[in-house]
Design an enzyme around this catalytic site. Structure first.
Site, PDB file in Angstrom:
ATOM      1  NE  ARG A  43      -8.660 -27.831  44.801  1.00 33.31           N
ATOM      2  CZ  ARG A  43      -8.614 -27.355  43.561  1.00 33.31           C
ATOM      3  NH1 ARG A  43      -7.706 -27.818  42.719  1.00 33.31           N
ATOM      4  NH2 ARG A  43      -9.451 -26.432  43.182  1.00 33.31           N
ATOM      5  CB  CYS A 441      13.260  11.192  41.627  1.00 35.27           C
ATOM      6  SG  CYS A 441      11.577  11.380  40.977  1.00 35.27           S
TER       7      CYS A 441
HETATM    8  N1  3NM Z   1      -7.051 -23.120  46.350  1.00 40.27           N
HETATM    9  P1  3NM Z   1      -0.661 -23.425  43.032  1.00 40.27           P
HETATM   10  S1  3NM Z   1      -5.586 -21.480  45.157  1.00 40.27           S
HETATM   11  C1  3NM Z   1      -6.408 -25.330  45.424  1.00 40.27           C
HETATM   12  O1  3NM Z   1      -7.179 -19.643  46.829  1.00 40.27           O
HETATM   13  C2  3NM Z   1      -6.284 -23.879  45.507  1.00 40.27           C
HETATM   14  O2  3NM Z   1      -8.335 -21.156  47.818  1.00 40.27           O
HETATM   15  C3  3NM Z   1      -6.807 -21.846  46.261  1.00 40.27           C
HETATM   16  O3  3NM Z   1      -2.157 -23.914  43.274  1.00 40.27           O
HETATM   17  C4  3NM Z   1      -7.494 -20.795  47.022  1.00 40.27           C
HETATM   18  O4  3NM Z   1       0.119 -23.765  44.249  1.00 40.27           O
HETATM   19  C5  3NM Z   1      -5.391 -23.109  44.790  1.00 40.27           C
HETATM   20  O5  3NM Z   1      -0.232 -24.249  41.837  1.00 40.27           O
HETATM   21  C6  3NM Z   1      -4.404 -23.598  43.806  1.00 40.27           C
HETATM   22  O6  3NM Z   1      -0.717 -21.982  42.702  1.00 40.27           O
HETATM   23  C7  3NM Z   1      -2.971 -23.370  44.237  1.00 40.27           C
END
Ligand code: 3NM
Ligand code: MG
Length: 515
Positions: A43, A441
């Site tokens: 990516r 509580c």
């Molecule tokens: N997509 P990390 S979140 C590439 O929500 C990507 O679709 C996402 O990175 C989505 O593991 C994300 O460092 C990044 O949090 C995830």
């Protein structure tokens, strides 16, 4: 190919300096592969096409060495040029049908989804897997559309389980060693589990990517510590009488083991909660300092997080403690006091549910419905006007428990308890409980103690605490010396103590009141 892919630990790369640093991406990916990554997605949102293709070619050499598929984010042209195994497409990328036409039936194609509708469409259009997100807000990708948590992920999993093709699913967003087990545990629906998790920074930004991948894999392959406090088996019959018979042994065990009840509770009830813990045989500590939890969680007791007088600093302390207890597998009770009263409290509920696992969530109708996600306006910490009948209340309690994979108690004239499989209504108690402060509580405190000694069946432990408390209230209210709320409080403490000693002696007269 597509059907035999192992999605357990899916590495998504990131070449930005903030995450990759000055290291070579291919070396980092190779280390991660050596550590056990089962799938790789290249990516890169910024590099020129020529760089994308040459990097992808180098990556493909190493992924092939490890017999792991390589997918390209978004760029079908790059995947075609390199001849790798497929692509991952987002909602704003080339559509799935066109990608399939270009890449062919054998290619692995995954789609990012964050809603049930997107998931259904991706299934219908022939996705091999879904990347479901965003699980938790993450610095790696800040422009994500929806943070959906384990609850939202579970809804999507449930929807795609209706698709006959067994489309595979991974979760993405903020997943790391401290969250991965809970993500897998709480997201999974009885019909469809997550096939794995996708991570970026937890591996790419790690000092030692191989070690990070190994550690994550170990966590993925083993149940979370808190699962040892597992609930009922699927389909188990809810038999109140049979369960109630097991209650005295738990109350006796509290008396014998004198477990710790660590209360992070509100300013109003600290003294009352400590007295109640003592009266039922527990060992209370009132500590609101999150750093203390790393020591306290190791003492065989449990934690109560009661947000009755929540502050910004307090919330951070709750999160610290919750994480420490989760890591240890020690039980945590959540008392979302006044959850529906203010925006601050509604937000605190979200923060806490995203931060960790609660074995039991206990609250009144307004609180439990707020935790479930209904828009309820509470006045102060009172329950608010009830709009649900008991059947509807029981449904909320059951659904919330099933969603969180824990036990939920809704207190009221009739208390409702469920672990998502078995649901009970308990009608013990007395209206004087509603005329004193902190009765709810201190119930949380009692349940923390029964949970500490009975981790095998959380519902039974909760029921034991509830019956102990409600029956003591009933006996106290009936005493001649109790003239009203003022005299009721000390009488309640006495009767909690009397039941505790009776259970220790094997005297079960009190339990005959259970109903
Ligand atoms: N997509 P990390 S979140 C590439 O929500 C990507 O679709 C996402 O990175 C989505 O593991 C994300 O460092 C990044 O949090 C995830
Ligand atoms: Mg995309």
């Amino acid at each position: 190919m597509a059907s035999s892919v192992d999605y357990s630990l899916y590495l998504v790369t990131d070449s930005t300096p903030a995450i990759l640093g000055d290291r070579d991406l291919v070396e980092v990916v190779e280390a991660a592969l050596a550590g056990g990554v089962t799938l790789v997605q290249y990516r890169d949102k910024v590099s020129d096409t020529a760089v994308l293709v040459s990097t992808a070619r180098r990556l493909h050499l190493v992924t092939r060495k490890y017999n792991v598929p390589l997918l390209i984010n978004d760029r079908v042209d790059v995947a075609l040029a390199v001849g790798c195994e497929g692509v991952h497409i987002g909602q704003d990328d080339l559509d799935l049908r066109s990608a399939r036409k270009l890449l062919g039936e054998k290619a692995i194609i995954g789609v990012t989804v964050s809603t049930v509708e997107e998931a259904r469409l991706a299934c219908k259009d022939g996705a091999d897997y879904l990347g479901i997100g965003t699980m938790f807000a993450t610095a790696t990708k800040t422009n994500t559309k929806n943070v959906i948590g384990t609850a939202g992920t579970k809804e999507i999993l449930r929807a795609i389980s209706e698709d006959g093709r067994n489309v595979r699913a991974v979760s993405i967003g903020g997943i790391n060693a401290s969250t991965v087990q809970r993500v897998l545990y709480q997201s999974s629906d009885s019909k469809k589990k997550l096939d794995g998790v996708a991570v970026v920074s937890a591996i790419v930004a790690a000092k030692d990517p191989k070690r990070a991948a190994e550690d994550l894999m170990k966590l993925i392959k083993s149940p979370p510590p808190f699962a040892s406090c597992s609930s009922a088996k699927t389909g188990e019959k809810a038999d109140f009488g049979n369960l109630a018979k097991l209650v005295p042994a738990i109350i006796k065990a509290v008396a014998e083991k004198n477990p710790l009840s660590h209360n992070m509770t509100n300013l109003v009830v600290q003294n009352f909660a400590a007295n109640v813990a003592l009266s039922v045989g527990g060992s209370p500590i009132m500590s609101n300092h999150g750093e203390e939890a790393v020591d306290l969680c190791k003492l065989g007791g449990s934690l109560v997080i009661n947000m009755g007088t929540v502050t910004p600093e307090g919330l951070q302390n709750y999160v610290k403690s919750l994480k420490a207890y989760n890591l240890e597998g020690a039980p945590v009770v959540f008392d979302p006091v006044g959850a529906g009263a203010t925006a601050v409290r509604r937000s605190a509920v979200k923060t806490l549910l995203a931060a960790g696992y609660f074995d039991v969530i206990k609250g009144n109708e307004g609180e439990i419905r707020t935790v479930f996600g209904s828009a309820v306006q509470q006045k102060g910490v009172d329950s608010g006007t009830s709009t649900l009948n008991n059947t509807q209340k029981a449904a909320v309690v059951k659904d919330l428990a099933a969603r969180e994979r824990n036990v939920v108690v809704m207190t009221g004239a009739i208390d409702l308890v469920s672990d998502g499989e078995r649901t009970f209504a308990v009608s013990n108690g007395h209206e004087l409980l509603g005329k004193i402060t902190g009765s709810g509580c201190v119930l949380g405190t009692i349940i923390s103690l029964t949970l500490a000694v009975s981790r095998g069946d959380k519902l039974l432990a909760t029921l034991a605490g509830l019956l102990h408390f409600e029956i003591a209230a009933e006996i106290a209210a009936a005493r001649e010396d109790v003239k009203g709320p003022g005299t009721f409080v000390p009488a309640l403490i006495d009767e909690l103590y009397n039941i505790h000693t009776a259970a220790s002696r094997g005297d079960l007269m009190w339990l005959q009141r259970a109903r």
